[in-house]
Design a protein around this motif. Structure first.
Motif, PDB file in Angstrom:
ATOM      1  N   ARG A 123       0.918  -1.100  -0.137  1.00  0.00           N
ATOM      2  CA  ARG A 123      -0.171  -0.046  -0.041  1.00  0.00           C
ATOM      3  C   ARG A 123       0.901   1.428  -0.213  1.00  0.00           C
ATOM      4  NH1 ARG A 123      -3.165  -2.900   4.430  1.00  0.00           N
ATOM      5  NH2 ARG A 123      -5.051  -3.778   3.270  1.00  0.00           N
ATOM      6  N   GLU A 124       1.890   1.155   0.655  1.00  0.00           N
ATOM      7  CA  GLU A 124       2.890   2.329   0.824  1.00  0.00           C
ATOM      8  C   GLU A 124       3.943   2.542  -0.484  1.00  0.00           C
ATOM      9  OE1 GLU A 124       4.685   1.628   4.563  1.00  0.00           O
ATOM     10  OE2 GLU A 124       2.851   1.916   5.897  1.00  0.00           O
ATOM     11  N   THR A 125       3.895   1.457  -1.174  1.00  0.00           N
ATOM     12  CA  THR A 125       5.229   1.493  -2.330  1.00  0.00           C
ATOM     13  C   THR A 125       4.325   1.435  -3.741  1.00  0.00           C
ATOM     14  OG1 THR A 125       5.609  -0.632  -2.052  1.00  0.00           O
ATOM     15  CG2 THR A 125       7.011   0.806  -0.723  1.00  0.00           C
ATOM     16  N   TRP A 126       4.249   0.340  -4.422  1.00  0.00           N
ATOM     17  CA  TRP A 126       3.908   0.285  -5.681  1.00  0.00           C
ATOM     18  C   TRP A 126       2.411   0.024  -5.746  1.00  0.00           C
ATOM     19  CZ3 TRP A 126       1.301  -4.221  -6.625  1.00  0.00           C
ATOM     20  CH2 TRP A 126       1.611  -5.386  -6.043  1.00  0.00           C
ATOM     21  N   GLY A 127       1.864  -0.124  -4.759  1.00  0.00           N
ATOM     22  CA  GLY A 127       0.437  -0.396  -4.751  1.00  0.00           C
ATOM     23  C   GLY A 127      -0.614   0.915  -4.265  1.00  0.00           C
ATOM     24  N   ILE A 339      11.476  -4.369  -0.898  1.00  0.00           N
ATOM     25  CA  ILE A 339      10.670  -3.939  -1.753  1.00  0.00           C
ATOM     26  C   ILE A 339      10.436  -2.010  -1.607  1.00  0.00           C
ATOM     27  CG2 ILE A 339       7.984  -3.443  -1.963  1.00  0.00           C
ATOM     28  CD1 ILE A 339       7.983  -6.675  -1.617  1.00  0.00           C
ATOM     29  N   ARG A 340      10.725  -1.686  -0.024  1.00  0.00           N
ATOM     30  CA  ARG A 340      10.779  -0.420  -0.097  1.00  0.00           C
ATOM     31  C   ARG A 340      11.986   0.259  -0.857  1.00  0.00           C
ATOM     32  NH1 ARG A 340       7.041   1.316   3.766  1.00  0.00           N
ATOM     33  NH2 ARG A 340       6.450  -0.242   5.306  1.00  0.00           N
ATOM     34  N   ALA A 341      13.163  -0.399  -0.445  1.00  0.00           N
ATOM     35  CA  ALA A 341      14.149   0.165  -1.203  1.00  0.00           C
ATOM     36  C   ALA A 341      14.352   0.260  -2.744  1.00  0.00           C
ATOM     37  CB  ALA A 341      15.417  -0.591  -0.727  1.00  0.00           C
ATOM     38  N   LEU A 342      13.568  -0.717  -3.494  1.00  0.00           N
ATOM     39  CA  LEU A 342      13.563  -0.434  -4.691  1.00  0.00           C
ATOM     40  C   LEU A 342      12.852   0.485  -5.081  1.00  0.00           C
ATOM     41  CD1 LEU A 342      14.600  -1.679  -7.294  1.00  0.00           C
ATOM     42  CD2 LEU A 342      12.891  -3.560  -7.223  1.00  0.00           C
ATOM     43  N   TRP A 343      11.533   0.627  -4.535  1.00  0.00           N
ATOM     44  CA  TRP A 343      10.343   1.347  -4.680  1.00  0.00           C
ATOM     45  C   TRP A 343      10.908   3.012  -4.588  1.00  0.00           C
ATOM     46  CZ3 TRP A 343       6.342   2.099  -7.613  1.00  0.00           C
ATOM     47  CH2 TRP A 343       5.668   3.415  -7.297  1.00  0.00           C
ATOM     48  N   TYR A 344      12.152   3.247  -3.729  1.00  0.00           N
ATOM     49  CA  TYR A 344      12.714   4.422  -3.463  1.00  0.00           C
ATOM     50  C   TYR A 344      13.576   4.976  -4.689  1.00  0.00           C
ATOM     51  CZ  TYR A 344      11.122   6.119   0.946  1.00  0.00           C
ATOM     52  OH  TYR A 344      10.280   6.613   2.021  1.00  0.00           O
ATOM     53  N   VAL A 346      13.266   3.446  -7.962  1.00  0.00           N
ATOM     54  CA  VAL A 346      12.795   3.728  -9.139  1.00  0.00           C
ATOM     55  C   VAL A 346      11.893   5.164  -9.132  1.00  0.00           C
ATOM     56  CG1 VAL A 346      12.611   1.233  -9.627  1.00  0.00           C
ATOM     57  CG2 VAL A 346      10.683   2.322  -8.422  1.00  0.00           C
ATOM     58  N   THR A 347      11.417   5.580  -8.038  1.00  0.00           N
ATOM     59  CA  THR A 347      10.945   6.825  -7.963  1.00  0.00           C
ATOM     60  C   THR A 347      11.716   8.042  -7.671  1.00  0.00           C
ATOM     61  OG1 THR A 347      10.130   6.450  -5.467  1.00  0.00           O
ATOM     62  CG2 THR A 347       8.643   5.898  -7.197  1.00  0.00           C
ATOM     63  N   SER A 348      13.078   7.925  -7.536  1.00  0.00           N
ATOM     64  CA  SER A 348      14.217   8.776  -7.281  1.00  0.00           C
ATOM     65  C   SER A 348      13.927   9.507  -6.215  1.00  0.00           C
ATOM     66  CB  SER A 348      14.037   9.495  -8.762  1.00  0.00           C
ATOM     67  OG  SER A 348      14.246   8.980  -9.838  1.00  0.00           O
ATOM     68  N   LYS A 349      13.559   8.902  -5.007  1.00  0.00           N
ATOM     69  CA  LYS A 349      13.407   9.567  -3.699  1.00  0.00           C
ATOM     70  C   LYS A 349      14.581   9.405  -3.069  1.00  0.00           C
ATOM     71  CE  LYS A 349       8.268   8.754  -3.376  1.00  0.00           C
ATOM     72  NZ  LYS A 349       7.282   8.265  -2.722  1.00  0.00           N
ATOM     73  N   PRO A 350      14.779  10.265  -2.032  1.00  0.00           N
ATOM     74  CA  PRO A 350      16.034  10.199  -1.138  1.00  0.00           C
ATOM     75  C   PRO A 350      16.303   9.017  -0.617  1.00  0.00           C
ATOM     76  CG  PRO A 350      14.946  12.290  -0.683  1.00  0.00           C
ATOM     77  CD  PRO A 350      13.997  11.438  -1.568  1.00  0.00           C
ATOM     78  N   TRP A 351      17.368   8.314  -0.557  1.00  0.00           N
ATOM     79  CA  TRP A 351      17.660   7.119  -0.047  1.00  0.00           C
ATOM     80  C   TRP A 351      17.727   7.084   1.478  1.00  0.00           C
ATOM     81  CZ3 TRP A 351      17.992   2.556  -2.331  1.00  0.00           C
ATOM     82  CH2 TRP A 351      18.397   1.442  -1.468  1.00  0.00           C
ATOM     83  N   PRO A 352      16.745   6.244   2.122  1.00  0.00           N
ATOM     84  CA  PRO A 352      16.434   6.227   3.668  1.00  0.00           C
ATOM     85  C   PRO A 352      17.190   4.919   4.058  1.00  0.00           C
ATOM     86  CG  PRO A 352      14.523   4.958   2.572  1.00  0.00           C
ATOM     87  CD  PRO A 352      15.449   5.523   1.296  1.00  0.00           C
ATOM     88  N   SER A 353      17.140   4.923   5.351  1.00  0.00           N
ATOM     89  CA  SER A 353      17.552   3.543   6.131  1.00  0.00           C
ATOM     90  C   SER A 353      16.495   2.616   6.256  1.00  0.00           C
ATOM     91  CB  SER A 353      18.431   3.898   7.271  1.00  0.00           C
ATOM     92  OG  SER A 353      18.562   2.835   8.056  1.00  0.00           O
ATOM     93  N   PHE A 354      16.542   1.302   5.965  1.00  0.00           N
ATOM     94  CA  PHE A 354      15.504   0.342   6.168  1.00  0.00           C
ATOM     95  C   PHE A 354      15.967  -0.764   7.190  1.00  0.00           C
ATOM     96  CE2 PHE A 354      14.506   1.740   1.854  1.00  0.00           C
ATOM     97  CZ  PHE A 354      13.538   2.205   2.066  1.00  0.00           C
ATOM     98  N   ASN A 355      16.957  -0.423   8.138  1.00  0.00           N
ATOM     99  CA  ASN A 355      17.354  -1.148   9.193  1.00  0.00           C
ATOM    100  C   ASN A 355      16.337  -1.487  10.200  1.00  0.00           C
ATOM    101  OD1 ASN A 355      19.634  -1.678   7.445  1.00  0.00           O
ATOM    102  ND2 ASN A 355      20.927  -0.058   8.636  1.00  0.00           N
TER     103      ASN A 355
END
Length: 355
Positions: A123-127, A339-344, A346-355
């Protein structure tokens, strides 16, 4: 726009050019351009996979040539309350998000009742909601989680639930329920995408691909997927995919689609659904529906080839944080953080930390 040549397997010829040349020789070129002959072939090098176009694109000039994909009156009177061998079937939770519209893409995602984190990531990414696409999660019942599921649906309104137990060997019920829902509740969708909930869809690229590389008016006889050929039937007791000779007597399965991502045209959905309602239950849904049943109704699968981002490439993309190039799907069984990282990316958003 995606480059169609990426759909060819390594070493395959530029088949679209060969196809156009053949059409020119046969006098079909002008008809193809104006009225829609079968779409250019998307080939793989395996001799087990058909090398000729398996689908037809609908174009403005050929609408009358391709009538409505199906009519519900072709189904038995008790079909709506039947799901294969379940005679009292009903939707416990249901929605009508199509509302008589004709979305370009209907995405039906198989999910387990407990997979709330996976649904949230989608819901928060590609959906995310967008024009031309509808996203729904399909689940069975789990008495312990029913209240939680109903609360989740009150918030997001994107769950469809059938009254069969959500279990590993009930996957075919869920797949056929997806085909049923599309048939009865969203007949105007141009394309139907069946997915698992650990998959990444490059949604902007997907909508572009369907609109321009295929056709915004839809297609006929289309099953587009990651093909599996000459797969051996597992007989070992150690395998979770074990199938007894009584369940399936053959040694190999027919060519079929890996079930994590399959693009259907609406007529293919209907043909497979109608056949599934007649046949005995077999629990490996992708083999049964896109292999055995597809063969019975004379549908040929078309391979996605390099429009799937392979695991090795995904790893390099995530490590280097660079462009993955043209693709429609990530690999199967992706972690939520990936999934979150790849969405960021392909949408050219700032790179966050997913740890």
């Amino acid at each position: 726009m995606l480059d169609k040549r990426r759909l060819h397997a390594p070493g395959s010829p530029p088949c679209t050019l060969l196809f156009v040349a053949a059409l020119t020789i046969t006098g079909c070129l002008s008809f193809w351009l104006l009225n829609g002959c079968p779409g250019p072939p998307l080939l793989v090098s395996s001799p087990m996979v058909a090398q000729s176009p398996a689908y037809v694109l609908i174009l403005p000039g050929n609408g009358s040539v391709h009538p409505r994909p199906y009519v519900l009156s072709e189904l038995p009177p008790d079909d709506e309350t039947t799901l294969i061998d379940v005679r009292n079937f009903r939707f416990v939770i249901n929605h009508e998000p199509c509302n008589k519209t004709q979305p370009l893409l209907l995405m039906l995602i198989h999910s387990a009742p407990s997979n709330i984190p996976k649904r949230m990531v989608i819901r928060e990414t590609w959906g995310q909601r967008r024009n031309g696409a509808i996203v729904l999660f399909l689940i069975g019942t789990d008495d312990k989680l029913q209240n939680q599921i109903e609360e989740e649906d009150k918030i997001y309104g994107d769950i469809v639930q059938g009254n069969f137990k959500d279990a590993y060997r009930n996957m075919t019920y869920k797949h056929v329920m997806a085909l049923k829902w599309a048939t009865y509740h969203c007949p105007g969708a141009k394309y139907v995408l069946k997915l698992d909930d650990d998959v990444f869809v490059h949604t902007p690229a997907m909508l572009e691909f369907l609109s321009h590389d295929l056709s915004p008016w839809g297609a006929r006889r289309l099953i587009l997927c990651d093909l599996m050929a000459m797969a051996m039937v597992k007989r070992s007791w150690r395998s979770k995919w074990r199938v007894s000779p009584l369940e399936y007597p053959g040694k190999t399965y027919p060519v079929y689609c890996a079930g994590w991502a399959i693009i259907y045209s609406p007529d293919s959905v209907f043909s497979l659904y109608r056949e599934a309602q007649k046949e005995s239950y077999f629990w490996i849904d992708d083999v049964h529906i896109t292999g055995t049943l597809a063969k019975k109704v004379n549908l040929t699968q078309t391979p996605l080839n390099s429009l799937i981002l392979k695991k090795e490439r995904l790893k390099a993309v995530l490590e280097k944080q660079n462009s993955p190039g043209d693709f429609l799907f990530g690999p199967a069984n992706m972690a939520e953080s990936d999934i979150r990282a790849l969405w960021y990316i392909v949408t050219s958003k700032p790179w966050p930390s997913f740890n």
